[in-house]
Design a protein around this motif. Structure first.
Motif, short mmCIF file in Angstrom:
data_model
loop_
_atom_site.label_atom_id
_atom_site.label_comp_id
_atom_site.label_asym_id
_atom_site.label_seq_id
_atom_site.Cartn_x
_atom_site.Cartn_y
_atom_site.Cartn_z
N LEU A 1 12.37 -15.32 10.38
CA LEU A 1 11.48 -14.43 10.30
C LEU A 1 10.62 -14.62 8.71
CD1 LEU A 1 9.68 -12.58 11.55
CD2 LEU A 1 11.10 -10.79 10.57
N PHE A 2 9.46 -15.01 8.77
CA PHE A 2 9.00 -15.08 7.31
C PHE A 2 7.84 -13.94 7.42
CE2 PHE A 2 9.60 -19.31 8.14
CZ PHE A 2 10.28 -19.94 7.00
N VAL A 3 7.91 -13.22 6.48
CA VAL A 3 6.80 -11.96 6.11
C VAL A 3 5.87 -12.58 5.01
CG1 VAL A 3 6.67 -9.63 5.80
CG2 VAL A 3 8.57 -10.46 6.95
N TYR A 4 4.54 -12.61 5.34
CA TYR A 4 3.50 -12.79 4.59
C TYR A 4 2.94 -11.73 3.76
CZ TYR A 4 -0.53 -15.24 2.53
OH TYR A 4 -1.58 -15.58 1.77
N HIS A 5 2.61 -11.58 2.59
CA HIS A 5 1.88 -10.64 1.59
C HIS A 5 1.22 -11.24 0.68
CE1 HIS A 5 1.13 -6.95 0.08
NE2 HIS A 5 1.43 -7.27 -1.28
N PRO A 6 -0.27 -11.04 0.39
CA PRO A 6 -0.77 -9.65 0.82
C PRO A 6 -1.76 -10.21 2.14
CG PRO A 6 -2.02 -10.97 -0.92
CD PRO A 6 -0.79 -11.47 -0.78
N HIS A 7 -1.96 -9.17 2.73
CA HIS A 7 -2.87 -9.27 3.96
C HIS A 7 -4.37 -9.78 3.82
CE1 HIS A 7 -4.88 -8.32 7.95
NE2 HIS A 7 -3.59 -8.45 8.37
N GLY A 8 -5.05 -9.12 3.19
CA GLY A 8 -6.50 -9.40 2.70
C GLY A 8 -7.33 -9.44 4.10
N ILE A 9 -8.54 -9.41 3.93
CA ILE A 9 -9.40 -9.52 5.05
C ILE A 9 -9.32 -10.63 5.91
CG2 ILE A 9 -11.91 -9.24 6.01
CD1 ILE A 9 -12.41 -7.35 3.39
N ILE B 1 4.89 -13.02 9.94
CA ILE B 1 4.15 -11.79 10.49
C ILE B 1 3.43 -11.51 9.15
CG2 ILE B 1 4.20 -9.36 10.58
CD1 ILE B 1 6.86 -9.96 12.36
N VAL B 2 2.04 -11.43 9.18
CA VAL B 2 1.58 -10.69 8.03
C VAL B 2 1.66 -9.54 7.98
CG1 VAL B 2 -0.98 -10.94 6.76
CG2 VAL B 2 0.06 -13.01 8.05
N VAL B 3 2.03 -8.87 6.84
CA VAL B 3 2.40 -7.46 7.04
C VAL B 3 1.12 -6.73 6.38
CG1 VAL B 3 4.94 -7.42 7.06
CG2 VAL B 3 3.71 -7.43 5.04
N GLY B 4 1.07 -5.29 6.78
CA GLY B 4 0.06 -4.53 6.16
C GLY B 4 -0.93 -4.21 7.08
N GLY B 5 -1.87 -5.12 7.40
CA GLY B 5 -2.76 -4.66 8.50
C GLY B 5 -4.17 -4.42 7.70
N LEU C 1 1.20 -2.55 -0.74
CA LEU C 1 1.87 -2.86 0.47
C LEU C 1 1.91 -2.02 1.49
CD1 LEU C 1 3.37 -5.22 2.23
CD2 LEU C 1 5.40 -4.49 1.23
N THR C 2 1.41 -1.89 2.43
CA THR C 2 1.35 -0.68 3.67
C THR C 2 2.22 -1.09 4.67
OG1 THR C 2 -1.10 -0.62 3.06
CG2 THR C 2 -0.08 0.36 4.88
N LEU C 3 3.42 -0.31 4.74
CA LEU C 3 4.39 -0.48 5.58
C LEU C 3 4.71 0.66 6.61
CD1 LEU C 3 7.13 -2.88 3.98
CD2 LEU C 3 5.58 -3.51 5.83
#
Length: 161
Positions: free
Chosen positions: A49-57, A127-131, A145-147
């Motif tokens: 499971l990879f988690v990508y940050h930052p989300h951005g627009i 998953i691109v976290v944050g939204g 980071l918004t979790l």
């Protein structure tokens, strides 16, 4: 086939390899300062499971590094079959849905993430976290980071073991 019966968004998408080598990806990579840096080898027998940050627009880093092959993800991590997940609602938009499936995107539902992590050895999900909230908080020089209330993917991973 009616869209309600089509399971591709919650299973493996419908990756089209020639689309992943499209010249527009390379132009995008050259315009934005995006890098893919390998820091460790991954066992192709594992599941990831990879988690990508930052989300951005618009997640340009995800597009150039993982949806396309201009940064050579497949060559850097042989045997890892990655699926990037996104909002389920995006698969309701005609034509855009077909594009999302063609670049290999799947929906970010619990069902989809579980299915993709259980595909077999080398299965991986990003998953691109944050939204949307994190995208609104994106400013140069900050790394917010918004979790809060967005930890469902952790429960899915614990259940998949």
């Amino acid at each position: 086939m009616p869209l309600t019966q089509d399971k591709r968004p919650s299973t493996t998408g419908h990756p089209v390899e020639w689309l992943k080598t499209w010249r527009v990806w390379d132009i995008l990579r050259q315009y934005f300062p995006v890098m893919l840096v390998k820091t460790a080898d991954l066992d192709h027998a594992g599941r990831y499971l990879f988690v990508y940050h930052p989300h951005g627009i618009i997640s340009v880093g995800v597009s150039t590094n993982f949806l396309s092959n201009v940064k050579q993800f497949k060559q850097l991590f042989p045997g890892i079959d990655l699926r990037v997940v996104t909002l389920k609602a995006l698969f309701k938009v005609p034509f855009y849905r077909e594009y999302l499936l063609a670049v290999g995107l799947c929906d970010a539902s619990r069902e989809s993430i579980s299915y993709n992590l259980n595909r077999g050895p080398g299965a991986a999900v990003m998953i691109v976290v944050g939204g949307a909230q994190e995208a609104l908080d994106a400013h140069p020089g900050t790394n917010d980071l918004t979790l809060a209330n967005r930890k469902g993917f952790v429960r899915v991973c614990l259940a998949v073991r």
